[in-house]
Every structure is written in structure tokens, then in C-alpha cells.
Design a protein around this motif. Structure first.
Motif, short mmCIF file in Angstrom:
data_model
loop_
_atom_site.label_atom_id
_atom_site.label_comp_id
_atom_site.label_asym_id
_atom_site.label_seq_id
_atom_site.Cartn_x
_atom_site.Cartn_y
_atom_site.Cartn_z
N ASP A 31 0.86 -1.19 0.00
CA ASP A 31 0.00 0.00 0.00
C ASP A 31 0.89 1.24 0.00
O ASP A 31 1.56 1.53 1.00
CB ASP A 31 -0.91 -0.02 1.23
N ALA A 34 -0.62 4.83 2.35
CA ALA A 34 -1.63 4.02 3.05
C ALA A 34 -2.71 4.87 3.71
O ALA A 34 -3.88 4.49 3.76
CB ALA A 34 -0.94 3.15 4.10
N SER A 41 -9.58 2.81 4.71
CA SER A 41 -8.41 2.00 4.33
C SER A 41 -8.86 0.83 3.45
O SER A 41 -9.85 0.15 3.75
CB SER A 41 -7.71 1.47 5.58
N ASN A 55 3.15 -0.89 4.38
CA ASN A 55 2.43 0.38 4.32
C ASN A 55 3.44 1.52 4.25
O ASN A 55 4.25 1.68 5.17
CB ASN A 55 1.54 0.54 5.56
N GLU A 57 3.79 5.45 4.33
CA GLU A 57 3.06 6.67 4.68
C GLU A 57 4.06 7.65 5.32
O GLU A 57 4.49 7.45 6.46
CB GLU A 57 1.93 6.37 5.66
N LEU A 66 -0.62 4.08 12.13
CA LEU A 66 -0.36 2.79 11.49
C LEU A 66 0.45 1.87 12.40
O LEU A 66 0.17 0.67 12.52
CB LEU A 66 0.38 3.01 10.16
N ASP A 73 2.31 -5.37 10.51
CA ASP A 73 2.72 -4.90 9.19
C ASP A 73 4.08 -4.24 9.23
O ASP A 73 4.61 -3.91 10.31
CB ASP A 73 1.69 -3.91 8.64
N ASN A 75 5.56 -0.87 8.52
CA ASN A 75 5.10 0.50 8.37
C ASN A 75 6.33 1.41 8.22
O ASN A 75 7.12 1.54 9.16
CB ASN A 75 4.27 0.92 9.59
#
Length: 417
Positions: A31, A34, A41, A55, A57, A66, A73, A75
């Protein structure tokens, strides 16, 4: 899954993706841009079903969220680009809005918002995937606001080949078409592409969400019925119920106290009635007692009572004299027995002192058994008295003895006396 699918995406992208990839267990996603970890989402529904992914971001506020809600995940506070480097990110203070476009940031500042400038790192998707991705990427979502065309320049589609690619916004899909990806669906907001050779996915992605997808909206979805007014009503009702409950509990305590006082008053009234009944029951007897006291006082004051007074006193004196004589008779009897015993012992000593007389006395006494036993007792008592040592005064110094020993010695002296 038999339970309805809950959608969190703004334009139901997760519903379309789940229709195509729902048979994949624990898949992997990518993503880019994200945004929010839950509401709006595309990947949150998949994360709840065990999927994991990367993710990207760069906005600090969204990155913190996040990391809190997606701990499983990867992040990264990195922006995807055609090459590594840095770029200025404009963040609106107090919100989740951010942009790389300086003109958009200037417009936000002119509207009265506080815009913060922050340098964020740039990197290619090839480098990020080489470090963090799994061998198979089932879908990749790329936000055009993060520079969609530049992102694809740094992404080797032939090497990674995601099964499905979602381009958000008006991004150029030239590189996707060149890599063999075919457009499956465009809803005006998101365009879906299927990888070469994935005709099954192409068919599944070609339709927008339908009732057969059996999905429901999350509670905060923008298309859902607005629940905030109802939440406010419920909160107001709960506050009213709590206030009423507090009022009722306070009054229940007050009523219990009043009932307790009433019960005590009734108990006191009952005891008073019982006492009154007792007094009423014994009132005639009390009146009769008063009459008797008056009659007795009249008897004491009469002439006959005064005349017979010497006779009554004489009877009292005679009774006391009889008692005194009975006590003196007992004392005299005890004294006579003691004198007789002393005389008998003296006579026995005199008889025993003369052998011939003692022999004659023994021959005569043995004919009377009871008299023999009495004589033996008197003789034994006389021998014991003769064997008794006269008390000798203790001349030794006993002051050094313990107090307990001195008390025992004094008790022995009293016993001997």
C-alpha cells in the motif's frame, strides 16, 4: 468466510478485491500512501483476516496510527519515487492532510491553516520490496497523490508482478500496459489492473460491488447512516437514567431511614400500651394495699397494741435466752468431753506406771471390745503427744533465704503451733 464482509474503503475497493482474492489465505499486499489505518483503508479488512503487508506513509500523524494499529505490518515513513533521495512534505497541523505539491500547501496556508514543512526520505519500490516483501505480492495499491507515474518508474513489474494493481487517481498506466497488465475496472476513482495470465482475476474484477458480495458497511463509513446524532441521544438518555438512578437510590435511603424511625416509634408505643395495661391491671391491688397500710398504722396506734408490748418483748427475750442456753450447753458438753479425756489419759498414765495394776487393768478391759478400742486410741494419742518435740526457737539467721523459702518456714512454724 460465511460472515458478511465489512468494508472500510471509501469506494468499496476492498469488496472488489475480496471477490477476486478471497480464496487466498494469509496473502500479502503493498500500500503506497496508506493513509488511515482503519477508516477509508483498502487493506484494513484484509489485515483483520490475517493478511500482512507493507504500508508506506510519510505523514507523521498517520504513520504513528499505522504503527499502533498495524503492529504486524511493515510501516515505513518513506515516500516511493523513481530514485532514492529526499523531498519536502507539507503537513497541515492538527489534521491528517499532507501533500508534496507546494501550490496546494500555499492554498491551505492562505485558507488559515498552519502548514508544517518536513523533509522525508524517498526510495524505490524495488529497494523496499527487496528488503521487506514476500515472494508473492497479491495486490498493490498506488496513490497517484504520492506520484504514481514516478512510483512505477522505480518498480520492476516484471520481477515482482503483483496479481492486482490499483491506481488511485489519474495516474498514467503506460508502464502497466507495457508490462502486460490489463484494465479490469475503473470506477472514476480507482482503476483495477490484472496481471498477465490472470484471466480469472480479470473476470472477478470487472464488476463493481453487487449485493451478491454480501458486504456491510463499517460503522463510521461515509455511506452509512449517520450515527453521531443517535450516539448523542443514547449518551443523553444514559446520563438521564444514571441521574434518575442516583435520585432513586438517595430517596430509597431516605425512605429506609424514615421507615426505621416509624418502626421504632411503633415499638415505643407498643411498650407504652403494655405498661399502661399493667398499671391498669394492678391499680385495684395498689388501692387495696393503701387501705391495708392505713389499717396497720391504726393497729400500731391502738391501746391494746401498747398494752401487750411487754408480753411481746418477753417472748422475744425468752427466745433469745433459749438460743443462748443451747449454745452454752454445747460449749459445756465440749469442755466436759475434753476434761474427761484428760482425766482418762492421766489415769491411764498412772496405771501404766505400775506394772501389776496395768496387768490387772488389761485383763479386765479385754472383756469389753469397744472399751478396748477406746483405750487403745487414748494410749496411741498419749504416746504421740509424748513423742511430740517441744517447739524450739529458730536461732539461725534466715534473712538470707529467698522470700519464698521464708514464707514456707513461717507456714511450718504456724502448723507446729
Amino acid at each position: 468466510m460465511t460472515t458478511p464482509f465489512i468494508t472500510y474503503a471509501d469506494n468499496f475497493e476492498d469488496v472488489v478485491l475480496w471477490r477476486a482474492l478471497g480464496d487466498v489465505e494469509r496473502g500479502f499486499y503493498l500500500d503506497v500512501g496508506a493513509g488511515e489505518p482503519r477508516l477509508r483503508s483498502v487493506t484494513h479488512a484484509f489485515y483483520q483476516r490475517g493478511w500482512r503487508g507493507i504500508n508506506l506513509e510519510p505523514a507523521s500523524t498517520l504513520q504513528r496510527r499505522l504503527r499502533m494499529e498495524r503492529p504486524a505490518d511493515v510501516n515505513l515513513a518513506v515516500a516511493a519515487a523513481a530514485g532514492a533521495g529526499e523531498q519536502t512534505l507539507y503537513e497541515v497541523s492538527g489534521t491528517t492532510s499532507s501533500t508534496f505539491d507546494a501550490r496546494v500547501a500555499e492554498a491551505m496556508s492562505g485558507a488559515g491553516h498552519e502548514v508544517l514543512l518536513r523533509r522525508v526520505p524517498l526510495d524505490t519500490l524495488d529497494a523496499i520490496c527487496a528488503q521487506h516483501a514476500e515472494p508473492v505480492i497479491h495486490f498493490a495499491r498506488i496513490d497517484a497523490g504520492q506520484g504514481g507515474a514516478a512510483v512505477l518508474e522505480g518498480f520492476d513489474l516484471a520481477r515482482w508482478r503483483p496479481w492486482v494493481v490499483l491506481l488511485v487517481g489519474s495516474a498514467d498506466d503506460e508502464r502497466l500496459r507495457a508490462a502486460g497488465y490489463r484494465r479490469a475496472l475503473s470506477d472514476g476513482h480507482t482503476t483495477y489492473y490484472a496481471a498477465p495470465g490472470r484471466d480469472d482475476l480479470l473476470a472477478a474484477l470487472s464488476l463493481p460491488p453487487t449485493p451478491s458480495d454480501r458486504f456491510v458497511l463499517c460503522e463510521e463509513h461515509r455511506c452509512n447512516f449517520p450515527l453521531d446524532p443517535w450516539r448523542q441521544r443514547v449518551a443523553t438518555a444514559e446520563a438521564s437514567v444514571e441521574e434518575a438512578r442516583t435520585w432513586a437510590m438517595a430517596h430509597v435511603r431516605e425512605w429506609k431511614e424514615k421507615y426505621g424511625r416509624l418502626t421504632e416509634a411503633q415499638e415505643r408505643a407498643r411498650r407504652a400500651e403494655a405498661e399502661l395495661a399493667t398499671v391498669t391491671q394492678y391499680a385495684p391491688r395498689a388501692a387495696h394495699a393503701d387501705v391495708l397500710e392505713r389499717e396497720l398504722a391504726a393497729v400500731y396506734a391502738s391501746l391494746s397494741w401498747r398494752v401487750t408490748r411487754p408480753l411481746r418483748e418477753g417472748r422475744v427475750f425468752a427466745a433469745r435466752a433459749r438460743g443462748w442456753l443451747r449454745r452454752r450447753a454445747g460449749q459445756a458438753r465440749t469442755l466436759g468431753v475434753r476434761v474427761a479425756k484428760a482425766l482418762v489419759r492421766r489415769a491411764m498414765h498412772i496405771v501404766l506406771a505400775q506394772p501389776r495394776l496395768a496387768s490387772f487393768a488389761r485383763r479386765q478391759i479385754v472383756r469389753f471390745p469397744r472399751l478396748t478400742a477406746l483405750a487403745r486410741g487414748i494410749m496411741l494419742r498419749g504416746r504421740l503427744d509424748a513423742a511430740a518435740m517441744p517447739e524450739q526457737p529458730i536461732t539461725a539467721d534466715v534473712s538470707q533465704l529467698p522470700d519464698s523459702a521464708q514464707r514456707v518456714l513461717r507456714d511450718l512454724q504456724r502448723a507446729r503451733r
